[in-house]
Each structure stands twice: as C-alpha cells, then as structure tokens.
Enzyme design. Sequence first.
Site, PDB file in Angstrom:
ATOM      1  N   ARG A 129       0.859  -1.205  -0.015  1.00 37.11           N
ATOM      2  CA  ARG A 129      -0.107   0.094  -0.008  1.00 37.11           C
ATOM      3  C   ARG A 129       0.928   1.358  -0.107  1.00 37.11           C
ATOM      4  NH1 ARG A 129      -3.701  -3.047  -1.422  1.00 37.11           N
ATOM      5  NH2 ARG A 129      -5.523  -3.194  -0.381  1.00 37.11           N
ATOM      6  N   HIS A 181      -0.933   0.080  -9.529  1.00 35.43           N
ATOM      7  CA  HIS A 181      -1.683  -0.855  -8.829  1.00 35.43           C
ATOM      8  C   HIS A 181      -2.150  -2.164  -9.530  1.00 35.43           C
ATOM      9  CE1 HIS A 181      -3.713  -0.939  -4.503  1.00 35.43           C
ATOM     10  NE2 HIS A 181      -3.530  -2.151  -4.860  1.00 35.43           N
TER      11      HIS A 181
HETATM   12  C1  GLV Z   1      -5.352  -5.311  -3.955  1.00 40.91           C
HETATM   13  O1  GLV Z   1      -4.647  -4.306  -3.699  1.00 40.91           O
HETATM   14  C2  GLV Z   1      -6.009  -6.237  -2.855  1.00 40.91           C
HETATM   15  O2  GLV Z   1      -5.708  -6.006  -1.657  1.00 40.91           O
HETATM   16  O3  GLV Z   1      -6.497  -7.262  -3.355  1.00 40.91           O
END
Ligand code: GLV
Length: 315
Positions: free
Chosen positions: A230, A278
Amino acid sequence: MNDSNPNPAGAVALCCSHVEGATWESRLRAALPKASLTVWPAVAAEAECAIVWSPTQAFMDAHPRLRVIFNMGAGVDALMRLRLPTHARVVRIEDGGMAVQMADYVCHAVLRHFREFDAYADDAAAHNWRPRKPRLRADFPVGVMGLGALGLRVTETLVKFDFPVLGWSQSIKHVEGVTCLAGADAFDEFLSRTRILVCMLPLTPLTRDIVCSATLSRLLPGGYFINVARGAHLVESDLLALIQSGHLAGATLDVTREEPLPPGHPFWTCPQIALTPHIAGQTVIDEAITQIASKINAGFGDPRLSGFVDPERGY
Ligand code: GLV
C-alpha cells in the site's frame, strides 16, 4: 444464516465500487443461484452476509445484521477503518490467483534492476553495444517484509532465482532457503542485511509509514525498494531524498499514497523510479468467486473456514 445449518439461499448484500462491478454481480448470481443478491445502494437490511470492495460507512450502517463480510481482495485496510456491525467478521481472499502475479511482478522488478535491463534498453535506443560486468547475486540480498500467503510465494520464487532471501514478519515463519526474522527487535538486522527491500505488509496503524528515512537508510548501500503493498507504507519524500543522495539506486512502485498518482507528482519524472498503476496482484474474479461461494455454501460454522481477519491485528 445459521452457523450449523448453512443456508446458501440467504440474503447477500453486494457492495462493489470496483471497475469490474457488473462482472462480479453477474458471476456471483451464477455461482450462488439460491441466494438473493441485493446490490448497493439497494439495501437488504436482513442480510447476514455481504460481499464488498471499498464499501462506505453508510453501507455498514444500513446492514447491522451482517455476520460475515467477504472482501473481494487480499488487503482489508480500507474495510478495517470502518465501524463494522457488532457481530461481523471479515474474510479476505486467500491467494485467489494473486500470489503468482505478485511473484512474477517482484521477480521481474528484482531481475530488471539486478541485470541492469533499463540501462541496456537505453543503450539499445542509442545504438550502443556495451556489455557490462556481471553482478554477483551475493551482493543483492532481497528482503521481503510480510510473509503472508503472497509474501511466502514471492520469497519461494526469489529463492529459485538463487538470490539470498530474507523474510521479516510479526511472528516467526519457516521458509526453506529463506533467512526468516521476526518482530521489532529483528528489524534492524533484517534491514542491514538487505539490499533490495520488498514491501508486502498489510497496512495497519503499526505499519503505516514504516518505510521511511530511518528504514531505507539502514539498507545496504545501493539499496532498491519495491512496493507492492500500500502507498501509505512509504514516506514518499524520504524515498526521493535517499535516491537523490545516492544511497538508494531506485524503486519500483505499484502503489502510491494517492491513487491515481496526481499529475505533477515527482515520482512521474524521477528516472530511477518505475511506476505501475496498482496491478501487481489483481483479483482473478472467477477464482475469488469460487472461493467465496464455496465458503458461503459450506456455512459459516464450518471449522475449516479460513481467511478470517483478526480484528486486533487488522489483517
Ligand atoms: C489489492 O490491492 C488487494 O488488496 O487485493
């Protein structure tokens, strides 16, 4: 829904602010034909089961009888910041096709850095045929913070590439070929033996901002940082300062504090930082739905049910 008497035909509240929301809904309807699925903002106030991605507090408040909340991904940090119904337990996706993606993403980033592929790409663009001296793996120990299902798969894969691999977690783990360390007392040792640092930690109040100047400056000189967890794990200005000072060689970041990364953010133009939006480990919808549906069909009293989030730890 009754713990000892599974009732797959119960009400299920779906809250999915996911780009693939419509796909989730239709596949869930097919996988749970007896369930009555209500899609937020419609409310199923009687529902004891919910399937969610990034729900709001309003969704939680509208469903006070929830007992099981299935998160559509691995990371539950957004969910754990909400006030959940009193009896609700959270279940996250376990692997669900993400571990192999994390392994190939992290190994690609490690190898790209270690084998200097960016420099070779620049050379090729300049029509420059210039072999470099091979580097030694022994000089590039990789340290993985976080040894959950995804972190374990990453360490196992790195071991197959013959890198020295260290793992750091809250409680001690045992992984063949990996030097495993645990707890705050071992953090300094872990960092000082690591050159390529990989963050795969869950985001909790304890791990927020954990990758800061104090952490990064303890890495071996020429350190490199890879974040697939994160954005809030990293103090972004500290990373930039250490790249500028030359202590760090660079970073690969799949996550940032603000997503999408805002225009004008210095990460966009830092030549030593490789960015992706991401995508390191994306939920494989069919695998995730098979997992969720089989847990719903098994009934929540089934002692083999796994994936529950510990509310104390926050993951
Ligand atoms: C993606 O970031 C997840 O937490 O699945």
